[in-house]
Design an enzyme around this catalytic site. Structure first.
Site, PDB file in Angstrom:
ATOM      1  N   TRP A 124      -0.632   3.277   5.905  1.00 30.05           N
ATOM      2  CA  TRP A 124      -2.085   3.126   6.100  1.00 30.05           C
ATOM      3  C   TRP A 124      -2.706   4.305   6.817  1.00 30.05           C
ATOM      4  CZ3 TRP A 124      -4.035   0.435   2.603  1.00 30.05           C
ATOM      5  CH2 TRP A 124      -3.385  -0.704   2.116  1.00 30.05           C
ATOM      6  N   ASP A 159      -7.696   1.778  13.323  1.00 30.76           N
ATOM      7  CA  ASP A 159      -7.600   0.755  12.274  1.00 30.76           C
ATOM      8  C   ASP A 159      -6.765  -0.396  12.830  1.00 30.76           C
ATOM      9  OD1 ASP A 159      -6.964  -0.819  10.096  1.00 30.76           O
ATOM     10  OD2 ASP A 159      -6.142   0.809   8.875  1.00 30.76           O
ATOM     11  N   LYS A 166      -6.242 -10.007   6.976  1.00 36.50           N
ATOM     12  CA  LYS A 166      -4.908 -10.101   7.560  1.00 36.50           C
ATOM     13  C   LYS A 166      -4.850 -11.166   8.652  1.00 36.50           C
ATOM     14  CE  LYS A 166      -3.937  -6.638   4.935  1.00 36.50           C
ATOM     15  NZ  LYS A 166      -4.056  -5.230   5.237  1.00 36.50           N
TER      16      LYS A 166
HETATM   17  C1  LIG Z   1      -4.386  -3.944   4.412  1.00 37.55           C
HETATM   18  C2  LIG Z   1      -4.674  -2.760   5.261  1.00 37.55           C
HETATM   19  C3  LIG Z   1      -5.644  -1.806   4.909  1.00 37.55           C
HETATM   20  C4  LIG Z   1      -6.412  -1.866   3.611  1.00 37.55           C
HETATM   21  O1  LIG Z   1      -7.274  -2.913   3.604  1.00 37.55           O
HETATM   22  P1  LIG Z   1      -8.216  -3.204   2.328  1.00 37.55           P
HETATM   23  O2  LIG Z   1      -9.172  -4.188   2.915  1.00 37.55           O
HETATM   24  O3  LIG Z   1      -7.346  -3.739   1.257  1.00 37.55           O
HETATM   25  O4  LIG Z   1      -8.883  -1.943   1.944  1.00 37.55           O
HETATM   26  C5  LIG Z   1      -5.867  -0.764   5.774  1.00 37.55           C
HETATM   27  N1  LIG Z   1      -5.195  -0.646   6.922  1.00 37.55           N
HETATM   28  C6  LIG Z   1      -4.246  -1.535   7.292  1.00 37.55           C
HETATM   29  C7  LIG Z   1      -3.523  -1.351   8.580  1.00 37.55           C
HETATM   30  C8  LIG Z   1      -3.959  -2.616   6.470  1.00 37.55           C
HETATM   31  O5  LIG Z   1      -3.020  -3.504   6.830  1.00 37.55           O
END
Ligand SMILES: *Cc1c(COP(=O)(O)O)cnc(C)c1O
Length: 361
Positions: A102, A172, A196
């Site tokens: 990511w 993030d 998540k």
């Molecule tokens: C799942 C995830 C993403 C991407 O998320 P989307 O909403 O599918 O774009 C980005 N960063 C992390 C850490 C993730 O787990």
């Protein structure tokens, strides 16, 4: 109905109480004669719910007054572009820690838009470790430092955040959002896709220090401009209404279950249960991750005799357990233990792993 045990990494399990609340209100929201997903996003019952949702975010995370809180569409992935588009200025550098899938995607998008300095790259360790926060060196002309709090695919989690001084720190938190208390004031921006830990896919929750807006580039197209979203409190265009509604219900559920401190305490116990099985298995199972940075949310593990992994997944499925296959890019096994996963489902996994080990070693 017997619910499956859901260890998927995302979208993921939601509290059954929340799903029932949605079911109860999906046709007639609290006696208003229409559904939340049919209502206008301008005024009325949507805005009341939206304001309560934002207030819950502020309360649960102790977000300081001088931060904006709102939701955007486009997934966390859109932020990989929006962040450098807004904050990576000409003749400056953005510092990125490449810690796994990511963070690396975010880095690659930033490289297309400006000058990037990679302050850490976990490549040599196959992204199985993180840097010591104090060892990081930032660029003299740094516009911001970027990290990913929890690498969902690699199973790595920062335990301490770097001190970046006057340089804005952007993070993030998609996969460990609201799973622990966070010192929000240390960050200039926190964001995450909600699917998540917080709700159904479709919304990204942004928490941003208002003074960041003074640092942004000019002439940014409207949707990509954080200034526009700040001014309109996240309602510049139609927001992901359904997703926000369910996030609000999940935040209420988190509050009723001890808040983020309650989530954190429980995550230490639940992730500990699974790591203990791995560590006490005489190498039947092993974790490819540096023990100092093991994720509480996504537990990546392997079976020493890799031929047994397919059998493990097959037997798990026969026991109503879903989502234990590692991401296709790394293979192996992964159990995601997000906030809403019942403790009894973690205990079920623990007992299954112990039994599988006994039968196959
Ligand atoms: C799942 C995830 C993403 C991407 O998320 P989307 O909403 O599918 O774009 C980005 N960063 C992390 C850490 C993730 O787990």
């Amino acid at each position: 109905m017997e619910r499956k045990k859901n260890y998927f990494a995302g979208p993921c399990v939601l509290p059954v109480e929340v799903l029932k609340e949605v079911e109860k209100n999906i046709v007639d929201y609290q006696g208003n004669g229409l559904s939340m997903i049919e209502a206008s996003h301008r005024g009325g019952m949507f805005e009341k719910m939206y304001d309560e949702c934002i207030a819950l975010v502020r309360e649960l995370y102790s977000v300081p007054e001088d931060y904006d809180v709102y939701f955007l569409g486009g997934g966390a992935t859109l932020q990989f572009t929006m962040i450098p588009f807004n904050f990576l200025k000409k003749n400056t550098t953005a510092d990125y820690a490449m810690t796994g899938v990511w963070a690396n995607k975010a880095t690659e998008d930033a490289i297309k838009l400006g000058r990037v300095n990679v302050i850490f790259d976990g490549k040599d360790s196959k992204y199985s470790t993180l840097p010591e926060p104090g060892s990081l060196r930032f660029s003299d002309d740094s516009s911001y430092v970027y990290i990913c709090a929890n690498e969902t695919i690699g199973g790595l989690e920062w335990k301490e955040y770097p001190d970046t001084g006057n340089i804005p720190l952007i993070c993030d938190m998609s996969s460990n959002y609201f799973s622990q208390p966070v010192p929000v004031e240390k960050f200039s921006m926190i964001y995450g896709g909600v699917q998540k830990n917080l709700g159904p896919a479709g919304a990204t929750l942004i928490i941003m220090k208002k003074s960041m807006l003074d640092r942004r580039n000019e002439n940014i197209p409207a949707y990509l401009d954080y200034g526009r979203h700040s001014k309109e409190k996240g309602l510049y265009n139609t927001p992901p209404v359904f997703s926000i509604w369910v996030v609000k219900l999940v935040l209420e559920w988190i509050k009723a279950n001890g808040g983020v401190k309650g989530m954190y305490d429980r995550s230490l116990i639940t992730s500990g249960m699974i790591y203990d099985v791995i560590d006490n298995s005489n190498n039947f199972y092993y974790s490819p991750v540096d023990a100092r940075f093991r994720s509480r949310m996504n537990i990546c593990f392997r079976i020493r005799n890799q031929e047994l992994e397919a059998k493990f997944l097959e037997e798990a499925k026969n026991n109503g357990m879903l989502g234990l296959k590692g991401h296709r890019s790394v293979g192996g096994l992964r159990a995601s233990l997000y906030n809403s996963l019942p403790t009894s489902d973690v205990e079920f996994l623990r007992d299954f792993m112990i039994k599988f080990e006994k039968e196959n070693s």
